[in-house]
Design a protein around this motif. Structure first.
Motif, mmCIF file in Angstrom:
data_model
loop_
_atom_site.group_PDB
_atom_site.id
_atom_site.type_symbol
_atom_site.label_atom_id
_atom_site.label_comp_id
_atom_site.label_asym_id
_atom_site.label_seq_id
_atom_site.Cartn_x
_atom_site.Cartn_y
_atom_site.Cartn_z
ATOM 1 N N VAL A 38 -4.758 -5.772 -4.853
ATOM 2 C CA VAL A 38 -3.374 -5.325 -4.789
ATOM 3 C C VAL A 38 -2.472 -6.479 -5.238
ATOM 4 N N GLY A 39 -1.548 -6.171 -6.127
ATOM 5 C CA GLY A 39 -0.648 -7.187 -6.678
ATOM 6 C C GLY A 39 -1.048 -7.658 -8.062
ATOM 7 N N ASP A 40 -2.268 -7.361 -8.509
ATOM 8 C CA ASP A 40 -2.685 -7.741 -9.857
ATOM 9 C C ASP A 40 -1.837 -7.016 -10.904
ATOM 10 N N ARG A 41 -1.370 -7.751 -11.885
ATOM 11 C CA ARG A 41 -0.771 -7.154 -13.081
ATOM 12 C C ARG A 41 -1.907 -6.819 -14.033
ATOM 13 N N VAL A 42 -1.944 -5.567 -14.504
ATOM 14 C CA VAL A 42 -3.068 -5.144 -15.325
ATOM 15 C C VAL A 42 -2.588 -4.350 -16.533
ATOM 16 N N VAL A 79 -1.226 -1.223 -6.716
ATOM 17 C CA VAL A 79 -0.587 -1.078 -5.406
ATOM 18 C C VAL A 79 -1.528 -0.501 -4.358
ATOM 19 N N GLU A 80 -2.647 0.088 -4.790
ATOM 20 C CA GLU A 80 -3.605 0.625 -3.833
ATOM 21 C C GLU A 80 -4.962 0.750 -4.508
ATOM 22 N N ALA A 81 -6.010 0.544 -3.734
ATOM 23 C CA ALA A 81 -7.370 0.587 -4.267
ATOM 24 C C ALA A 81 -8.180 1.644 -3.543
ATOM 25 N N GLY A 82 -8.991 2.401 -4.312
ATOM 26 C CA GLY A 82 -9.904 3.355 -3.715
ATOM 27 C C GLY A 82 -11.177 2.671 -3.251
ATOM 28 N N ALA A 83 -12.095 3.466 -2.725
ATOM 29 C CA ALA A 83 -13.362 2.924 -2.218
ATOM 30 C C ALA A 83 -14.249 2.480 -3.372
ATOM 31 N N GLY A 84 -15.140 1.518 -3.079
ATOM 32 C CA GLY A 84 -16.129 1.072 -4.065
ATOM 33 C C GLY A 84 -15.523 0.439 -5.284
ATOM 34 N N LEU A 85 -14.465 -0.330 -5.078
ATOM 35 C CA LEU A 85 -13.703 -0.852 -6.211
ATOM 36 C C LEU A 85 -14.378 -2.057 -6.837
ATOM 37 N N GLN A 86 -14.628 -1.963 -8.154
ATOM 38 C CA GLN A 86 -15.070 -3.088 -8.967
ATOM 39 C C GLN A 86 -14.385 -2.957 -10.310
ATOM 40 N N ASP A 87 -14.098 -4.065 -10.937
ATOM 41 C CA ASP A 87 -13.467 -4.017 -12.259
ATOM 42 C C ASP A 87 -14.421 -4.412 -13.375
ATOM 43 N N VAL A 113 -7.854 2.793 -8.926
ATOM 44 C CA VAL A 113 -6.717 2.081 -8.361
ATOM 45 C C VAL A 113 -5.457 2.863 -8.704
ATOM 46 N N GLN A 114 -4.457 2.704 -7.855
ATOM 47 C CA GLN A 114 -3.147 3.275 -8.164
ATOM 48 C C GLN A 114 -2.284 2.169 -8.752
ATOM 49 N N ILE A 115 -1.720 2.469 -9.914
ATOM 50 C CA ILE A 115 -0.897 1.519 -10.644
ATOM 51 C C ILE A 115 0.565 1.920 -10.513
ATOM 52 N N GLN A 116 1.417 0.970 -10.177
ATOM 53 C CA GLN A 116 2.851 1.164 -10.305
ATOM 54 C C GLN A 116 3.214 0.746 -11.723
ATOM 55 N N ILE A 117 3.599 1.715 -12.532
ATOM 56 C CA ILE A 117 3.815 1.466 -13.955
ATOM 57 C C ILE A 117 5.058 0.609 -14.155
ATOM 58 N N ARG A 118 4.964 -0.352 -15.061
ATOM 59 C CA ARG A 118 6.111 -1.201 -15.396
ATOM 60 C C ARG A 118 6.591 -0.996 -16.831
ATOM 61 N N MET A 154 0.857 -1.193 0.000
ATOM 62 C CA MET A 154 0.000 0.000 0.000
ATOM 63 C C MET A 154 0.894 1.245 0.000
ATOM 64 N N THR A 155 0.471 2.266 -0.713
ATOM 65 C CA THR A 155 1.232 3.496 -0.774
ATOM 66 C C THR A 155 0.703 4.486 0.240
ATOM 67 N N SER A 156 1.482 5.510 0.498
ATOM 68 C CA SER A 156 1.059 6.571 1.399
ATOM 69 C C SER A 156 0.093 7.493 0.686
ATOM 70 N N PRO A 157 -0.645 8.375 1.412
ATOM 71 C CA PRO A 157 -1.609 9.262 0.764
ATOM 72 C C PRO A 157 -1.008 10.109 -0.346
ATOM 73 N N ALA A 158 0.258 10.477 -0.241
ATOM 74 C CA ALA A 158 0.926 11.205 -1.317
ATOM 75 C C ALA A 158 2.262 10.531 -1.571
ATOM 76 N N THR A 159 2.429 9.956 -2.743
ATOM 77 C CA THR A 159 3.594 9.137 -3.045
ATOM 78 C C THR A 159 4.571 9.924 -3.909
ATOM 79 N N PRO A 160 5.734 10.299 -3.396
ATOM 80 C CA PRO A 160 6.719 10.953 -4.265
ATOM 81 C C PRO A 160 7.207 9.961 -5.321
ATOM 82 N N HIS A 161 7.256 10.426 -6.544
ATOM 83 C CA HIS A 161 7.727 9.540 -7.594
ATOM 84 C C HIS A 161 8.254 10.354 -8.750
ATOM 85 N N GLN A 162 8.932 9.669 -9.661
ATOM 86 C CA GLN A 162 9.559 10.328 -10.793
ATOM 87 C C GLN A 162 8.656 10.287 -12.006
#
Length: 346
Positions: A92-96, A76-84, A34-39, A1-9
């Motif tokens: 969390v952990g799904d590759r999408v 890496v993180e999901a908001g409220a009311g999450l459905q796909d 959802v928050q995605i960590q880009i690959r 899970m990430t923090s409320p504000a995630t510093p990133h490049q």
């Protein structure tokens, strides 16, 4: 899970031909996001238009923008009311893979099943909505499609261009036994070639000025490939796909088509002009069909790639880290020898 504000490049396009690597705080995902960590992020021809010209079609970039619309990552993180919209919520952990087009869902075009024609949409990586050339990105959960292990990270990013190609082939109403031609063997044109072979065409001609792309077109199923149209060409193709939009590509597509044929225009011009001889198209009675992005293609593209029917990884010619995004774009924009699809991996 990430923090409320995630510093990133993030790689920010600050002007034509200029990227700047910056550090920014990314907010937590909102409801339904959802928050995605880009690959992996693919570099597209439309990205090159924006990189070189500061615009795409009639959309002008009016502020610094993060490009990138062909991408996949990890939740890496999901908001409220999450459905796909599938059989379970995203986890969390799904590759999408992520469809970059965000339609309103309420207009006539959306209600009639054509979200790609939505007049109220936004598109990740096209002004004013930031795209995926950054480490984290919040996206609507219903735009995410879980990837099976058979699909690589790069392959997941390639589902977007494959979807564009699949949508174009559907618009062509290709029938088993048809004779087809493709003008332009960039990534979209090459994927159209692969899909046409699956569709059962009996002849598949490709025109492409770059020799290494012609060679790959033949490897993927083209029955003939030449540098360009000449007057002694066969002009009896049932369906022709224009996937280059450079110089004479639209006119060449019309020349290759038999009378009554369908010509599907897929390429995006840098100067927003269509050039085709009216008398030629009219006398042949051609149907000119314009292809707009894609519509409901991700489930099908996942099955095609996971099942080994389309090898999208074969098109990935170059891989760069985010820190070398400028070099990645210059490599693609310069059509340097061997370049097919440039991928940025984070």
């Amino acid at each position: 899970m990430t923090s409320p504000a995630t510093p990133h490049q993030a790689a920010v396009l600050t002007g034509p031909g200029t990227f700047q690597l910056t550090t920014r705080d990314h907010p937590a995902p909102g409801p339904g996001e959802v928050q995605i960590q880009i690959r992996s992020v693919g570099v597209c021809g439309s990205d090159i238009h924006m990189y070189q010209d500061g615009r795409i079609g009639d959309t002008v970039i009016q502020a610094p923008l993060v490009l990138g619309h062909e991408f996949m990552g990890v939740v890496v993180e999901a908001g409220a009311g999450l459905q796909d919209g599938d059989d379970r919520p995203l986890q969390v952990g799904d590759r999408v893979a992520v469809e970059p087009h965000v339609a309103c869902g309420h207009c006539r075009e959306c209600r009639e099943g054509h979200p790609n024609l939505c007049l109220h949409h936004t598109f990740m990586g096209v002004y004013p909505r930031d795209g995926a050339l950054q480490q984290y990105l919040n996206v609507p959960a219903h735009n995410c499609f879980v990837l099976p292990p058979e699909i690589t990270d790069a392959g997941g990013a390639m589902l977007e261009p494959l979807g564009v190609a699949l949508h174009a082939v559907r618009l062509g109403h290709v029938r088993v036994g048809d004779r087809a031609a493709v003008v332009g063997a960039g990534p979209i044109g090459l994927l159209i070639v692969a899909l046409l072979r699956l569709a059962g065409v009996t002849a598949l001609h490709v025109t492409e000025p770059l020799a290494w792309r012609r060679d790959l077109a033949v490897e993927l199923g083209a029955t003939s490939a030449e540098a360009g149209y000449t007057p002694d060409h066969d002009t009896r193709y049932d369906v022709v796909f224009e996937a280059g939009w450079a110089d004479r590509s639209v006119q060449d597509a019309a020349l290759l088509a038999r009378p009554g044929a369908r010509v599907v225009l897929v390429g995006i011009p840098g100067d927003d002009r269509l050039t085709v001889q009216h008398a030629l198209a009219r006398r042949k009675g051609l149907s000119l069909v314009f292809s707009r992005r894609m519509s409901h293609t991700y489930p099908e593209t996942i099955r095609l790639v996971a099942g080994g029917m389309v090898d999208v990884d074969r098109l990935v010619s170059d891989v760069y880290p985010l820190a070398e995004v400028q070099q990645a774009f210059e490599r693609h924009a310069g059509y340097q020898p061997g370049v097919i699809k440039v991928m940025v991996q984070l």
